[in-house]
Write an enzyme that holds these catalytic residues in place. Structure first.
Site, PDB file in Angstrom:
ATOM      1  N   ARG A  86      -5.041  -5.376  -5.940  1.00  0.00           N
ATOM      2  CA  ARG A  86      -6.246  -5.235  -5.402  1.00  0.00           C
ATOM      3  C   ARG A  86      -6.700  -3.823  -5.592  1.00  0.00           C
ATOM      4  O   ARG A  86      -5.719  -3.066  -4.961  1.00  0.00           O
ATOM      5  CB  ARG A  86      -6.575  -5.982  -4.140  1.00  0.00           C
ATOM      6  CG  ARG A  86      -7.878  -5.656  -3.575  1.00  0.00           C
ATOM      7  CD  ARG A  86      -8.279  -6.129  -2.352  1.00  0.00           C
ATOM      8  NE  ARG A  86      -7.347  -5.444  -1.073  1.00  0.00           N
ATOM      9  CZ  ARG A  86      -7.698  -4.190  -0.662  1.00  0.00           C
ATOM     10  NH1 ARG A  86      -8.816  -3.443  -1.011  1.00  0.00           N
ATOM     11  NH2 ARG A  86      -6.906  -3.991   0.395  1.00  0.00           N
TER      12      ARG A  86
ATOM     13  N   ARG B  12      -6.625  10.742  -0.646  1.00  0.00           N
ATOM     14  CA  ARG B  12      -6.166  11.033  -1.977  1.00  0.00           C
ATOM     15  C   ARG B  12      -7.575  11.292  -2.719  1.00  0.00           C
ATOM     16  O   ARG B  12      -7.593  12.204  -3.416  1.00  0.00           O
ATOM     17  CB  ARG B  12      -5.545  10.002  -2.549  1.00  0.00           C
ATOM     18  CG  ARG B  12      -3.805  10.013  -1.936  1.00  0.00           C
ATOM     19  CD  ARG B  12      -2.882   9.047  -2.490  1.00  0.00           C
ATOM     20  NE  ARG B  12      -3.442   7.677  -1.766  1.00  0.00           N
ATOM     21  CZ  ARG B  12      -3.436   6.566  -2.462  1.00  0.00           C
ATOM     22  NH1 ARG B  12      -3.111   6.286  -3.699  1.00  0.00           N
ATOM     23  NH2 ARG B  12      -3.351   5.500  -1.763  1.00  0.00           N
TER      24      ARG B  12
ATOM     25  N   HIS C 233       0.677  -1.321   0.020  1.00  0.00           N
ATOM     26  CA  HIS C 233       0.140  -0.026  -0.007  1.00  0.00           C
ATOM     27  C   HIS C 233       0.832   1.205  -0.075  1.00  0.00           C
ATOM     28  O   HIS C 233       1.784   1.198   0.859  1.00  0.00           O
ATOM     29  CB  HIS C 233      -0.939   0.095   1.213  1.00  0.00           C
ATOM     30  CG  HIS C 233      -2.203   1.096   1.250  1.00  0.00           C
ATOM     31  ND1 HIS C 233      -1.836   2.282   1.169  1.00  0.00           N
ATOM     32  CD2 HIS C 233      -3.352   0.721   1.051  1.00  0.00           C
ATOM     33  CE1 HIS C 233      -2.951   3.109   1.173  1.00  0.00           C
ATOM     34  NE2 HIS C 233      -4.004   2.150   1.028  1.00  0.00           N
TER      35      HIS C 233
ATOM     36  N   GLU D 242      -6.869   5.392   1.395  1.00  0.00           N
ATOM     37  CA  GLU D 242      -6.981   5.933   0.168  1.00  0.00           C
ATOM     38  C   GLU D 242      -7.903   6.921  -0.242  1.00  0.00           C
ATOM     39  O   GLU D 242      -7.600   7.674  -1.419  1.00  0.00           O
ATOM     40  CB  GLU D 242      -7.332   4.645  -0.819  1.00  0.00           C
ATOM     41  CG  GLU D 242      -6.687   4.807  -2.495  1.00  0.00           C
ATOM     42  CD  GLU D 242      -6.522   3.569  -3.079  1.00  0.00           C
ATOM     43  OE1 GLU D 242      -7.086   3.393  -4.307  1.00  0.00           O
ATOM     44  OE2 GLU D 242      -6.159   2.463  -2.356  1.00  0.00           O
TER      45      GLU D 242
ATOM     46  N   ARG E 169      -2.608   0.985  -6.683  1.00  0.00           N
ATOM     47  CA  ARG E 169      -1.844   0.942  -5.491  1.00  0.00           C
ATOM     48  C   ARG E 169      -0.379   0.614  -5.897  1.00  0.00           C
ATOM     49  O   ARG E 169       0.602   1.006  -5.499  1.00  0.00           O
ATOM     50  CB  ARG E 169      -2.229   0.178  -4.491  1.00  0.00           C
ATOM     51  CG  ARG E 169      -3.658   0.588  -3.853  1.00  0.00           C
ATOM     52  CD  ARG E 169      -4.087  -0.435  -2.671  1.00  0.00           C
ATOM     53  NE  ARG E 169      -5.194   0.239  -1.955  1.00  0.00           N
ATOM     54  CZ  ARG E 169      -6.042  -0.514  -1.017  1.00  0.00           C
ATOM     55  NH1 ARG E 169      -5.880  -1.827  -0.892  1.00  0.00           N
ATOM     56  NH2 ARG E 169      -7.030   0.146  -0.362  1.00  0.00           N
TER      57      ARG E 169
ATOM     58  N   HIS F 200       0.411  -4.760   2.662  1.00  0.00           N
ATOM     59  CA  HIS F 200      -1.087  -4.491   3.177  1.00  0.00           C
ATOM     60  C   HIS F 200      -1.891  -5.673   2.880  1.00  0.00           C
ATOM     61  O   HIS F 200      -2.974  -6.023   3.649  1.00  0.00           O
ATOM     62  CB  HIS F 200      -1.452  -3.000   2.329  1.00  0.00           C
ATOM     63  CG  HIS F 200      -3.097  -3.033   2.503  1.00  0.00           C
ATOM     64  ND1 HIS F 200      -3.646  -2.752   3.987  1.00  0.00           N
ATOM     65  CD2 HIS F 200      -4.051  -2.641   1.693  1.00  0.00           C
ATOM     66  CE1 HIS F 200      -4.700  -2.370   3.704  1.00  0.00           C
ATOM     67  NE2 HIS F 200      -5.175  -2.179   2.539  1.00  0.00           N
ATOM     68  N   HIS F 201      -1.847  -6.429   1.663  1.00  0.00           N
ATOM     69  CA  HIS F 201      -2.895  -7.325   1.423  1.00  0.00           C
ATOM     70  C   HIS F 201      -2.211  -8.416   0.629  1.00  0.00           C
ATOM     71  O   HIS F 201      -1.252  -8.165  -0.310  1.00  0.00           O
ATOM     72  CB  HIS F 201      -3.961  -6.690   0.289  1.00  0.00           C
ATOM     73  CG  HIS F 201      -5.207  -7.534   0.255  1.00  0.00           C
ATOM     74  ND1 HIS F 201      -6.211  -7.458   1.140  1.00  0.00           N
ATOM     75  CD2 HIS F 201      -5.525  -8.636  -0.618  1.00  0.00           C
ATOM     76  CE1 HIS F 201      -7.265  -8.554   0.436  1.00  0.00           C
ATOM     77  NE2 HIS F 201      -6.684  -9.003  -0.509  1.00  0.00           N
TER      78      HIS F 201
END
Length: 598
Positions: free
Chosen positions: A570, A407, A391, A404, A428, A530-531
């Site tokens: 993602r 932004r 991220h 996010e 991302r 992050h993911h």
């Protein structure tokens, strides 16, 4: 002989434990066994545990007695004078015992992700717990006594994050007897930390604003964001059932009325609570309330150590290790794996992506990947395990993810030279790569007063000490350590782009607000993991696919434990969609399977 000796040893352990407990309960001089305020006030075992020393894995009686002595969350929050208030946090009303201990020093659960200088008053130090080892050793006997216990349920759900709650509520409402298991001391998982919102196309909230979003466009953008490595059939399900997912959340009592745009998307598709409040804590609160209304059997401190199978691709239940109850078995007709990803597992991340091993993780500490390993052991196939998302905006050296939607609300990214260097609403992976390409491998989010007011999460970042603020752009530049003339020119050019509704520099599609005064703000950010996009392979019915390519009988999965939905990257806002859409499918299909099996 061996069995007789084992039984004798267990009996002796139990006798010793009970005898010692009764002795301490009767003689408060033994309170040296306790820690902090409990030791000081000569608290006995019975004061906290009642007449019996038995403790269930949810620590129900203990937590009831905690509140009986010390007050509830609202009472304690009102007494807290520090600007960080752990009793009024995004974690909600969790078990007191998640932080507070009677026999050892207390530890703030917050600091698994944060680094607050948070001293818990009167709760002792580790040195005061001189008998800690005795408790651990003697309690082993009590646990072993219960290892042969067997229960039954229609559906067992592994992991009480967003997917787990949605699957459990759905299966329960379809008539199944459900047990929801969580290895951590609190529920919520990574969903608790979700900041942005849920992506959904053609919702009633979009229509009210005159927006005619097309699920087909959501499919295209999700596939593009995932570099076309997603399973297109799963993506179609995600997109075309996304509006129903929002309606489902609203039916449970969630607020999804506010709209904002996330990276990689051409429309305002991210639904969130009004004012921009973080979606995760809101949804987990709603899920917990709905689970309580249904009297769902939700168990924390309950780690699944094995998924049971008949060896022919059909699941038959799980084996659980309870914190207090020890090893036991739950026989079930269906199992749903919603145990989450593995971005908090440094070793596993390092195995698949060595370059990411030392990066910070935005995940809660339970995101360590056991759900994938458990499924693999009984023959499940996995996909895209090496695809780990970074991220772009985590708060400096912290584990706090800067949403996010900051932004999306209009903030810009500038480098240490005071200049923009990327389209802030790109995907991302591209935004992260652009930041890591800077000499300092970090950047700043810069925003103005209107942007701050549009997103209440920014106020939270201010409370956490992550935000610098000033009365002018030049003053802000000095605090950031960037050239004032460069930052001033950057802000002026961006505001011209806002007025013209066109960004000639980076082709940002949406500029909802200018960077204006009277106050100006900046947040130092770095990319962090992050993911995890990879995991257990599923089909459109949320059935787990075995290594032979066939659906495993009675075995379902949803959420970050699965792979295929997001491909190699993602899009922000798609994780919550994933948890709700496939959580509902898994819960409904598991309940239907149970009915058909009767």
């Amino acid at each position: 002989m061996r069995n007789k000796r084992t039984i004798l040893a267990l009996m002796m352990s139990a006798v010793l434990l009970v005898a010692a407990s009764l002795a301490w309960g009767a003689d408060s001089s033994k309170s040296a066994f306790l820690s902090g305020v409990h030791k000081k006030n000569n608290v006995t075992c019975a004061d906290c545990h009642g007449k019996s020393i038995a403790v269930d894995d949810n620590e129900t009686a203990l937590n009831k007695n905690c509140k009986g002595c010390h007050g509830g969350f609202a009472d304690l929050a009102a007494k807290t004078k520090e600007h960080i208030n752990p009793h009024n946090s995004h974690l909600g009303e969790t078990n007191c015992t998640a932080c507070h201990k009677g026999h050892v020093a207390s530890k703030a659960y917050c600091n698994y992700c944060h680094s607050f200088a948070m001293k818990i008053p009167a709760m002792g130090t580790e040195k005061e717990s001189s008998d800690k080892k005795w408790v651990q050793e003697s309690s082993k006997g009590a646990k072993d006594q219960k290892s042969a216990r067997t229960e039954s349920a229609d559906v067992v759900v592994i992991g009480a994050g967003g997917s787990g709650y949605v699957a459990s509520i759905t299966a329960h409402d379809a008539g199944a007897k459900v047990i929801l298991l969580e290895k951590m001391p609190i529920t919520g998982g990574n969903s608790m930390l979700a900041a942005g919102g849920i992506n959904a196309a053609r919702t009633r909230y979009q229509e009210r604003l005159g927006m005619h979003d097309d699920p087909a466009e959501m499919v295209k953008e999700t596939m593009k964001g995932g570099r076309d490595k997603n399973d297109p059939e799963l993506v179609k399900v995600l997109a075309y059932k996304s509006a129903d997912a929002v309606d489902f959340l609203v039916s449970l009592g969630a607020d999804m009325t506010d709209l904002v745009r996330s990276g990689g998307v051409a429309v305002d598709r991210t639904h969130r609570p009004v004012g921009g409040a973080a979606v995760g804590p809101h949804l987990i609160k709603v899920y917990r309330e709905n689970a309580a209304k249904r009297n769902l059997d939700v168990r924390v401190n309950s780690e699944v150590v094995q998924i049971l199978s008949d060896g022919n691709g059909r699941v038959t239940g799980v084996q659980v290790r309870g914190k207090h109850s020890g090893l036991y078995t739950i026989k079930a007709k269906a199992v749903i794996d919603t145990a989450g990803g593995f971005a908090a597992n440094n070793e596993l991340v390092g195995f698949y992506k060595p370059q990411f091993k030392e990066t910070a993780s935005s995940n809660q500490p339970g995101a360590t990947g056991e759900g994938v390993a458990l499924a693999q052991k009984i023959g499940a196939n996995v996909i895209d395990m090496e695809q780990i998302q970074i991220h772009p905006t985590m708060g400096g050296e912290t584990k706090v993810l800067i949403s996010e939607t900051v932004r999306g609300s209009g903030a810009i990214l500038v480098n240490h030279a005071g200049k923009r260097f990327v389209n802030e609403l790109t995907t991302r992976d591209k935004a992260s790569a652009a930041i890591l390409a800077q000499p300092e491998k970090s950047a700043f989010l810069v925003l103005g007063e209107d942007i701050r007011k549009s997103n209440v999460q920014i106020d939270g970042y201010i409370v956490l000490g992550l935000v610098q603020q000033a009365d002018s752009v030049a003053e802000l530049a000095a605090k950031m350590g960037v050239p004032a003339d460069a930052l001033t020119a950057t802000v002026e050019n961006y505001n011209k782009a806002f007025a013209a509704k066109k960004d000639p520099e980076f082709q940002r599609q949406d500029i909802p607000r200018p960077v204006n005064g009277p106050k100006y703000y900046s947040i130092w950010v770095k990319p962090g993991r992050h993911h995890t996009m990879g995991g257990v392979k599923i089909n459109t019915e949320a059935q787990v696919i075995g290594k032979d390519g066939k659906a495993m009988t009675g075995f379902y999965a949803a959420g970050e434990v699965t792979g295929g939905v997001h491909g190699w990257n993602r899009l922000g806002g798609n994780a919550i969609t994933d948890t709700v859409v496939f959580g509902r499918i898994a819960g409904a299909n598991a309940a239907r399977f149970v009915k058909d099996a009767k």
